[in-house]
Design a protein around this motif. Structure first.
Motif, PDB file in Angstrom:
ATOM      1  N   ILE A 239       0.831  -1.199   0.000  1.00 49.94           N
ATOM      2  CA  ILE A 239       0.000   0.000   0.000  1.00 49.94           C
ATOM      3  C   ILE A 239       0.868   1.252   0.000  1.00 49.94           C
ATOM      4  O   ILE A 239       0.621   2.199  -0.760  1.00 49.94           O
ATOM      5  N   ASP A 240       1.902   1.249   0.828  1.00 44.48           N
ATOM      6  CA  ASP A 240       2.796   2.412   0.889  1.00 44.48           C
ATOM      7  C   ASP A 240       3.511   2.628  -0.436  1.00 44.48           C
ATOM      8  O   ASP A 240       3.729   3.773  -0.867  1.00 44.48           O
ATOM      9  N   VAL A 248      -0.348   0.531  -8.965  1.00 46.74           N
ATOM     10  CA  VAL A 248      -1.492  -0.319  -8.627  1.00 46.74           C
ATOM     11  C   VAL A 248      -1.017  -1.505  -7.792  1.00 46.74           C
ATOM     12  O   VAL A 248      -0.112  -2.246  -8.193  1.00 46.74           O
ATOM     13  N   PHE A 249      -1.639  -1.678  -6.637  1.00 47.97           N
ATOM     14  CA  PHE A 249      -1.383  -2.821  -5.762  1.00 47.97           C
ATOM     15  C   PHE A 249      -2.678  -3.618  -5.672  1.00 47.97           C
ATOM     16  O   PHE A 249      -3.708  -3.112  -5.233  1.00 47.97           O
ATOM     17  N   HIS A 250      -2.626  -4.900  -6.099  1.00 50.29           N
ATOM     18  CA  HIS A 250      -3.825  -5.731  -6.238  1.00 50.29           C
ATOM     19  C   HIS A 250      -3.704  -6.968  -5.351  1.00 50.29           C
ATOM     20  O   HIS A 250      -2.920  -7.870  -5.631  1.00 50.29           O
ATOM     21  N   MET A 251      -4.480  -7.004  -4.279  1.00 53.16           N
ATOM     22  CA  MET A 251      -4.459  -8.164  -3.390  1.00 53.16           C
ATOM     23  C   MET A 251      -5.757  -8.963  -3.526  1.00 53.16           C
ATOM     24  O   MET A 251      -6.791  -8.403  -3.888  1.00 53.16           O
ATOM     25  N   TRP A 252      -5.673 -10.274  -3.239  1.00 50.67           N
ATOM     26  CA  TRP A 252      -6.841 -11.116  -3.431  1.00 50.67           C
ATOM     27  C   TRP A 252      -6.909 -12.217  -2.377  1.00 50.67           C
ATOM     28  O   TRP A 252      -5.912 -12.537  -1.725  1.00 50.67           O
ATOM     29  N   LEU A 253      -8.089 -12.794  -2.259  1.00 49.50           N
ATOM     30  CA  LEU A 253      -8.332 -13.867  -1.306  1.00 49.50           C
ATOM     31  C   LEU A 253      -9.614 -14.590  -1.677  1.00 49.50           C
ATOM     32  O   LEU A 253     -10.355 -14.170  -2.571  1.00 49.50           O
ATOM     33  N   HIS A 254      -9.875 -15.710  -0.985  1.00 49.08           N
ATOM     34  CA  HIS A 254     -11.160 -16.390  -1.028  1.00 49.08           C
ATOM     35  C   HIS A 254     -11.883 -16.089   0.290  1.00 49.08           C
ATOM     36  O   HIS A 254     -11.240 -16.069   1.349  1.00 49.08           O
ATOM     37  N   PRO A 255     -13.180 -15.914   0.286  1.00 49.96           N
ATOM     38  CA  PRO A 255     -13.891 -15.822   1.567  1.00 49.96           C
ATOM     39  C   PRO A 255     -13.620 -17.025   2.464  1.00 49.96           C
ATOM     40  O   PRO A 255     -13.557 -16.892   3.696  1.00 49.96           O
ATOM     41  N   TYR A 273      -5.635  -0.373   7.936  1.00 45.13           N
ATOM     42  CA  TYR A 273      -4.470   0.367   7.434  1.00 45.13           C
ATOM     43  C   TYR A 273      -4.776   1.010   6.086  1.00 45.13           C
ATOM     44  O   TYR A 273      -4.405   2.163   5.836  1.00 45.13           O
ATOM     45  N   LEU A 274      -5.460   0.274   5.223  1.00 44.17           N
ATOM     46  CA  LEU A 274      -5.824   0.817   3.919  1.00 44.17           C
ATOM     47  C   LEU A 274      -6.716   2.044   4.074  1.00 44.17           C
ATOM     48  O   LEU A 274      -6.524   3.071   3.389  1.00 44.17           O
TER      49      LEU A 274
END
Length: 324
Positions: A239-240, A248-255, A273-274
């Motif tokens: 993010i920083d 561009v910072f692209h983060m991902w996950l599954h529920p 933090y975001l």
């Protein structure tokens, strides 16, 4: 201006139905994680791209899908051991919760039945069937599909996506999704920013930067006992960097990655933090579709500048279907 994107693979049982050995806790955590993430996003007013498996939006089915060209065994678990597990096969209730959220999330596609697009057995006919059914079900809900997330990140049949009106997809992370990619990025201090690009089919590739649950098990437990959650540390770094370098910072996950309170704390720390950095700087939080639109607009502007004020953006030539 820096940008952060969060995308989720919303799949419930469909993310595991083809596996011989099932990760029991994650299979059962899908609904809990879905609701928890919606609550957290609403708490911090953060929009995300939710890539939903189309089958989840059905109310019911016979489990046979006779008109689907996939091999008959593809839906075997749905017809047999999960015949009475409607909670793993359907969730129109959760999709309704998503669409009725106060946050302006993007509804995207994660295919119809989690077919793996990069496998040799997935031909163009199967890929088209997955897109066609996803588009039809979305239309029944009054929705359209602009973004697509490939099951297990197996990119393939991009031309089929374009034929069905998809505008963007999540490409693979340059550093990889597992623990070694995370460690390599940390040790070498490699950038986690990504550059969205327009491919030959006119699709915008919005690559992933970081999988938020790639550092798990004993290694995570040890790291947290003597320091801090290493994933939260990495996310803050990403993010920083987005703020500092206007990237561009692209983060991902599954529920279903949220199997307990420890995982909830990770996500809360990340979103907190975001939200703080967004309030302190000109950082923006965007969906995949919004990034794709900016990328297309920027490409048009570049073409305009290069042609003396006349916009001239060539359209990709039609191509025959292929496995990528």
């Amino acid at each position: 201006m820096g940008s952060v994107v969060i995308s989720l693979d919303a799949e419930l049982g469909w993310g595991f139905h083809d596996l011989e050995s099932l990760p029991g806790r994650r299979v059962e955590a899908g609904r809990r994680g879905w609701s928890t993430m919606l609550e957290l996003f609403e708490t911090y007013e953060i929009p995300a791209t939710w890539a939903v498996v189309g089958h989840l939006m059905l109310e019911s089915c016979d489990g046979r899908h006779a008109d689907h060209p996939a091999p008959d065994e593809w839906f075997e678990r749905e017809r047999t051991t999960w015949r009475d597990r409607e909670d793993l096969r359907f969730c129109p209730d959760l999709v309704t919760d998503l669409l009725e959220s106060d946050v302006d999330h993007e509804f995207a596609s994660h295919s119809f039945s989690h077919v793996l697009f990069d496998r040799p057995e997935t031909d163009a006919e199967i890929a088209a069937a997955e897109l066609e059914r996803s588009v039809e079900i979305a239309a029944d809900w009054g929705l359209s599909i602009d973004s697509f997330v490939y099951p297990r990140n197996g990119v393939g049949h991009r031309d089929v996506l374009a034929e069905y009106g998809v505008r963007a997809y999540r490409g693979r992370s340059p550093t990889g999704d597992g623990v070694w990619g995370l460690l390599d990025s940390t040790i070498r201090d490699r950038s986690m920013l990504v550059a969205p690009t327009i491919d030959e089919y006119g699709l915008v590739d919005v690559p992933a930067s970081l999988f938020l649950f790639g550092f798990e098990g004993p290694a995570r437990t040890v790291a947290e006992s003597i320091w801090r959650d290493p994933m939260v540390v990495q996310v803050r770094r990403g993010i920083d960097e987005a703020v500092r370098r206007d990237g561009v910072f692209h983060m991902w996950l599954h529920p279903n990655n949220l199997v307990g309170k420890q995982d909830d704390r990770r996500m809360r720390a990340i979103l907190e933090y975001l939200d703080r950095r967004r309030s302190e700087t000109d950082l923006r939080v965007e969906t995949m579709n919004r990034v794709a639109q900016r990328t297309v607009d920027g490409n048009a502007t570049t073409a305009s500048d290069a042609n003396g004020g006349v916009i001239s953006v060539s359209q990709p030539a039609p191509a025959s279907r292929s496995n990528d």
